[in-house]
Enzyme design. Structure first.
Site, PDB file in Angstrom:
ATOM      1  N   LYS A  51      -4.992   3.217   2.841  1.00 20.10           N
ATOM      2  CA  LYS A  51      -3.893   3.342   1.867  1.00 20.10           C
ATOM      3  C   LYS A  51      -4.507   3.244   0.482  1.00 20.10           C
ATOM      4  O   LYS A  51      -4.854   2.164   0.015  1.00 20.10           O
ATOM      5  CB  LYS A  51      -2.889   2.197   2.089  1.00 20.10           C
ATOM      6  CG  LYS A  51      -1.457   2.510   1.688  1.00 20.10           C
ATOM      7  CD  LYS A  51      -1.250   2.852   0.234  1.00 20.10           C
ATOM      8  CE  LYS A  51      -1.061   1.649  -0.646  1.00 20.10           C
ATOM      9  NZ  LYS A  51      -0.919   2.015  -2.075  1.00 20.10           N
TER      10      LYS A  51
ATOM     11  N   CYS B 257     -13.950  -5.381 -10.858  1.00 21.95           N
ATOM     12  CA  CYS B 257     -13.813  -6.750 -10.337  1.00 21.95           C
ATOM     13  C   CYS B 257     -15.004  -7.608 -10.733  1.00 21.95           C
ATOM     14  O   CYS B 257     -14.869  -8.812 -10.925  1.00 21.95           O
ATOM     15  CB  CYS B 257     -13.665  -6.716  -8.828  1.00 21.95           C
ATOM     16  SG  CYS B 257     -15.023  -5.869  -8.008  1.00 21.95           S
TER      17      CYS B 257
END
Ligand code: NAD
Length: 477
Positions: free
Chosen positions: A172, A281
């Site tokens: 996804k 990140c």
């Protein structure tokens, strides 16, 4: 011009019952695609397709699966220019960064395609009356939910080891940047992945994402994204007793000691917060500066920030736009908070005109308790915090709750190793820093940065389960 992009389910293109959602170019705000808005029905179909494909895929030899993964690396390489351009348009990142992402994505398939042939279990010979050995099994269907900042690279990072290990996958992608993962799903057939082995269901997090995380047909969940959503999907997986891996955010420190080589440190520290506009990140978003170099370091960083070239990704500038209005507003809100909490040295403004651009922003003398020193901003905003001793640096470095990456800059090897051993971070760099750092190096967070392991050979531990088979000695022997 806008085009329509379908989900990839069971090897076929499929529109969604829920219609389409739009994707914009963050540099121009123009709609560049309409994408199938998958939800529970399409996720069910994708999990069914992956379940049906699972028995045959896991029974392929490691050599066969490895060969197909390596062919995927070739296919990605052959579509390099197309994928880099698509990634650049969808995420806004500078073209050479998008190009590096294609190289990294191909490298994941190449690495795991080769490494799978060296994945063996153990033989346990502790008891003369028994032979015991371990067998490593895939989970079955593995679910992959990824964010928008490195769509192609993160898709490959989680899919390649999972597929090589014999899992079938449902991916996804994020609604803000789903185009290269969809293209990867389409290209999987060219590499030789059978229908149903790689499925891609784009859609909203609360619809397709939630349906996938809660699905009872999945055997493993790999989530990369934010802490709040990680908490939700981790809880959903736990409710079904499905093992999960969470790769979450960070507030990674760069510790600069008084003897550091600033000629090396300053460009690297700048690059690590400018890369993809700080939407990384592992962005080195906090500089901990020893008091002996603090003033000089801040002065040099300010000079670098002022020289950063800003522009749309296709012009290959230093700094592209943020991904969305929402992300730009969030970053500007943090900058406003920072103006009240610390000293703004440079930047702090959006760039007028279309596109979600924010100037590279440097704050100095940031108190450790300030929001901008503790929370992940996910933008081109760097905070400098002074320190006096190594112990204080370690305490500041470990003081946010996150623990993804860290950098140490010093000429003193003993000091560097001692500090590295005290840091609660998955990656520690000494006299260097890189967000991606190479496919071969195991990666994963501490604390709020998540749990589980990606990259390197160690990732096979995440994508397999162990059965121990113990064989008793026959009585007649
Ligand atoms: P996000 O958590 O908002 O979204 C990540 C994914 O989760 C998207 O695909 C989204 O659609 C989906 N999602 C959203 N709500 C959901 C729900 N209720 N159920 C299931 N899925 C849902 O994160 P983001 O804004 O896309 O990405 C930024 C975050 O990702 C940052 O915190 C960043 O640090 C983190 N990140 C971590 C790593 C790592 O390796 N540790 C790598 C890249 C990004």
């Amino acid at each position: 011009m806008s085009e329509r992009r379908c989900a990839v389910i069971g090897g076929a293109a499929r529109a969604a019952a829920g219609g389409w959602f739009t994707v914009v170019d963050p540099a121009t705000e123009a709609v560049i695609a309409e994408v199938a808005r998958c939800a529970a029905a399409e996720v069910d179909a994708a999990v069914d397709a992956a379940t049906a494909a699972s028995p045959r895929w896991r029974r392929r030899t490691a050599a066969e699966r490895g060969r197909i993964c390596r062919a995927m690396a070739e296919v990605l390489g052959a579509h390099r220019a197309e994928l880099a351009e698509l990634e650049c348009r969808d995420t806004g990142k500078p073209l050479r960064q998008a190009d590096a992402d294609v190289t990294a994505a191909a490298r994941y398939f190449e690495f795991y395609g080769a490494a799978i042939e060296a994945l063996y279990g153990q033989t346990v010979m502790s008891d003369p009356d028994r032979v015991a050995f371990t067998v490593l099994n895939p989970h079955g269907v593995s679910a992959h939910i990824i964010p928008w900042n490195y769509p192609l690279q993160l898709a490959a990072r989680t899919l390649a080891p999972a597929l090589a290990a014999g899992n079938t996958c449902v991916l996804k992608p994020a609604e803000d940047a789903p185009l290269t993962p969809l293209r990867l799903g389409e290209l999987a057939a060219q590499a030789g992945f059978p229908p149903g082995v790689v499925n891609v269901v784009p859609g909203l997090g609360t619809e397709a994402g939630a349906a996938l995380a809660q699905h009872r047909g999945i055997g493993h969940l790999a989530f990369t994204g934010s802490v709040p959503v990680g908490r939700q999907v981790g809880a959903a997986a736990a409710r079904n007793i499905v093992p999960s891996m969470l790769e979450l955010g960070g507030k990674s420190p760069q510790i600069v000691f008084g003897d550091a080589d600033l000629d090396r440190a300053v460009p690297t520290i700048t690059a690590s917060i400018i890369e993809h506009a700080g939407q990384n990140c592992s962005a080195g978003s906090r500089v901990l500066a020893h008091q002996d170099v603090h003033a000089e370091l801040a002065r040099r960083l300010a000079g670098r920030f002022a020289a950063v070239i800003i522009g749309p990704g296709h012009a290959d500038p230093d700094l592209g736009p943020l991904i969305s209005t929402r992300q730009r507003d969030r970053v500007l809100e943090y900058i406003d908070a920072g103006r009240r909490e610390a000293r703004l040295v440079t930047g702090g403004e959006p760039v007028p005109g279309p596109g979600f651009f924010v100037r590279p922003t440097l704050f100095d003398d940031v108190p450790p308790q300030a929001r901008i020193a503790r929370e992940e901003i996910f933008g081109p905003v760097l905070c400098v915090l002074p320190f006096r001793s190594a112990a204080e640096a370690v305490s500041l470095a470990n003081g946010t709750g996150y623990g993804l990456s860290a950098g140490i800059w010093t000429a003193d090897a003993g000091l560097a190793f001692a500090v590295a051993g005290e840091l609660r971070a998955g990656h520690v760099f000494i006299n260097g820093y890189s967000a991606a750092a190479g496919v071969e190096l195991p990666f994963g967070g501490y604390g709020q940065s998540g749990y589980g392991g990606e990259k390197g050979f160690a990732a096979f531990g995440e994508y397999t389960r162990t059965t121990t088979i113990a064989v008793g000695r026959p009585a007649q022997l």
